[in-house]
Design a protein around this motif. Sequence first.
Motif, mmCIF file in Angstrom:
data_model
loop_
_atom_site.group_PDB
_atom_site.id
_atom_site.type_symbol
_atom_site.label_atom_id
_atom_site.label_comp_id
_atom_site.label_asym_id
_atom_site.label_seq_id
_atom_site.Cartn_x
_atom_site.Cartn_y
_atom_site.Cartn_z
ATOM 1 N N ARG A 40 24.087 48.791 29.908
ATOM 2 C CA ARG A 40 23.113 47.755 29.537
ATOM 3 C C ARG A 40 22.967 46.701 30.624
ATOM 4 O O ARG A 40 22.223 45.735 30.448
ATOM 5 N N GLY A 41 23.689 46.867 31.724
ATOM 6 C CA GLY A 41 23.582 45.927 32.830
ATOM 7 C C GLY A 41 24.511 44.743 32.751
ATOM 8 O O GLY A 41 24.475 43.876 33.626
ATOM 9 N N ARG A 42 25.353 44.699 31.719
ATOM 10 C CA ARG A 42 26.305 43.599 31.602
ATOM 11 C C ARG A 42 27.447 43.797 32.589
ATOM 12 O O ARG A 42 27.941 44.913 32.747
ATOM 13 N N SER A 43 27.863 42.709 33.223
ATOM 14 C CA SER A 43 28.858 42.754 34.296
ATOM 15 C C SER A 43 30.144 42.099 33.803
ATOM 16 O O SER A 43 30.251 40.876 33.736
ATOM 17 N N TRP A 44 31.148 42.925 33.458
ATOM 18 C CA TRP A 44 32.387 42.448 32.848
ATOM 19 C C TRP A 44 33.475 42.320 33.914
ATOM 20 O O TRP A 44 33.782 43.284 34.619
ATOM 21 N N ASN A 45 34.049 41.128 34.032
ATOM 22 C CA ASN A 45 35.095 40.908 35.034
ATOM 23 C C ASN A 45 36.367 41.675 34.673
ATOM 24 O O ASN A 45 36.832 41.661 33.531
ATOM 25 N N ILE A 46 36.922 42.356 35.677
ATOM 26 C CA ILE A 46 38.151 43.131 35.517
ATOM 27 C C ILE A 46 39.325 42.400 36.160
ATOM 28 O O ILE A 46 40.373 42.221 35.542
ATOM 29 N N CYS A 47 39.190 41.998 37.399
ATOM 30 C CA CYS A 47 40.261 41.275 38.081
ATOM 31 C C CYS A 47 39.653 40.511 39.257
ATOM 32 O O CYS A 47 38.514 40.782 39.659
ATOM 33 N N ASP A 48 40.402 39.563 39.804
ATOM 34 C CA ASP A 48 39.877 38.744 40.894
ATOM 35 C C ASP A 48 41.012 38.102 41.660
ATOM 36 O O ASP A 48 42.193 38.234 41.309
ATOM 37 N N GLY A 49 40.653 37.398 42.717
ATOM 38 C CA GLY A 49 41.626 36.668 43.514
ATOM 39 C C GLY A 49 40.926 35.700 44.444
ATOM 40 O O GLY A 49 39.729 35.845 44.728
ATOM 41 N N LEU A 50 41.670 34.703 44.921
ATOM 42 C CA LEU A 50 41.105 33.684 45.804
ATOM 43 C C LEU A 50 42.098 33.402 46.932
ATOM 44 O O LEU A 50 43.309 33.413 46.731
#
Length: 555
Positions: free
Chosen positions: A451-461
């Motif tokens: 459906r085009g929804r973008s679900w965050n899985i993991c990240d870092g800075l």
Amino acid sequence: MLDRLAAGLAAAALRLPPARTRRVTVTRDIALRVRDGVILRTDHYAPDLPAAPTVLIRTPYGRAGPMRLLCRLAAEQGFHVVIQSCRGTGGSGGEFQPFVHERDDGLDTLDWLRRQRWWTGAFGMFGASYQGFVQWALAADAGPQLRAMVAVATASTTRDSTYAGESFALDTVLTWAELLQAQTVPWLARQWELKRGQPRLTAALAHLPLIEADQVATGVTVPFFQEWLRHHTPQADYWRSRVFDDRLHLVGAPVAMVSGWHDIFLPAQLRDYTALRATGARPRLVVGPWTHGSPGLFVAALREGLRWLDTHLSDEGAGEAADATVRLHVGGAGGGWRDLPDWPPPADAVRWYLHPQAALSPADPVPSPPDGFWYDPADPTPSLGGPLLVAQRAGPFDNRPVEARPDVLTWTSEPLAAGIEVIGPVRAEIHLRSELTHLDVFVRLCDVDTRGRSWNICDGLVRLDPHRFPADDAGAVVVPVEMWPAAHRFAPGHRLRLQVSGGAHPRYARNPGTGESLGAAVTLRRGFREILHDPDHPSAVVLPVVHSASQTSPS
């Protein structure tokens, strides 16, 4: 009577084992004096059972409310439960200084336990978040009488979590400071502040300089908040006596670790697991689809923890080998629970490269011009979901509102012909060129559904400065970004997406772009940066792809 009834209803709702006794005697507000004369207020839940072992909980969050229920449930399972308020909290004397007194106060409490007539010579510890830090402060010196630990959403050190990527976890630290201060105000006043949406905390998270933010949020100066702003460099001696990871090899007790994929301490907790495994220990690891403080995490920790304590505090110690495994929840369609022999599982490190036209692909990079964006700390890129202290704001969110901003770049794959299962550490390598030498790089991996929804899985800075990240002759810098570990299945028809931006405020304090000190910075400098993705600058995200089918287990 009401406590007993509540415990019975809770035990049934949580599907706990049948109570071994319903007769529990509670002694409250015991005055336990430690070596410097400070009184630590302590409660004792005594089951009507002979030779019951002890479970110790030390907490800065008070001994009433949910903690009272938890203690009674544990006592009905056959443990003497001793819960103590850390100094400076919950009626205990002294001043609360995070991590400073927990080792000595814990040892003095253990000495008190040994003098009690009901002491059997065996005890365990249980607790989440700060209640876990106090376990690690004591564990190396507790001796063989410590038979088990249950460390929930916690780690032996908070330094790396506080300064993730050498930035500053503003939302976590300031929200925690506000939470601790709120325990000192009347209950009705606190409920009114929560009902209003905590406008003082919201204002404080946006305030500069940061050295005034605690005053804005709480009305008082919070000493540890000021200290953490001052002692933020990796070389700071301040943290040497406030972290306990250098003594993990001295911990002999079996440890159960419970956490969530969106927990604020997950990377540090997994490093603890790896360190314990290196000593030959066999800790239990459970990581589920939870956030810090979420109800699901509490339920899982209670079930897992009581079983672990029962196993290892009994004389027989039966079931140790069977429990010494890793149990993970794999997110996404077709995921589910996995039982594994160790963490991380064997996986192939597969690079997905940034390509022109905002494409993400495992194909080698091709000659292409960089993509650029402006980052303005006066209008910082907002954080959305992910690992946060407050459970209601944490976890997976549809990221399209953030991705629509001009200061967020995205690269997206074609729809997947077959599912991809990613389990393990995730990292990115971003090549960039910037007109500023002080800046942040925030990278996030998302699952884009049909459906085009973008679900965050993991990240870092990562926070850059010219000393740690010198540019090459072309002005380019390669930035290694350690992202949160993940366990996720990208289903067929879904797409992978990588975000790159200049921050995630207020989860991380905005980078002013000037090199001013963390607490005093007020000048905000807007700057342009370019993300390079040609063959000489192969920007990519590196995914641990698991090919062997792990055993799927019922939840």
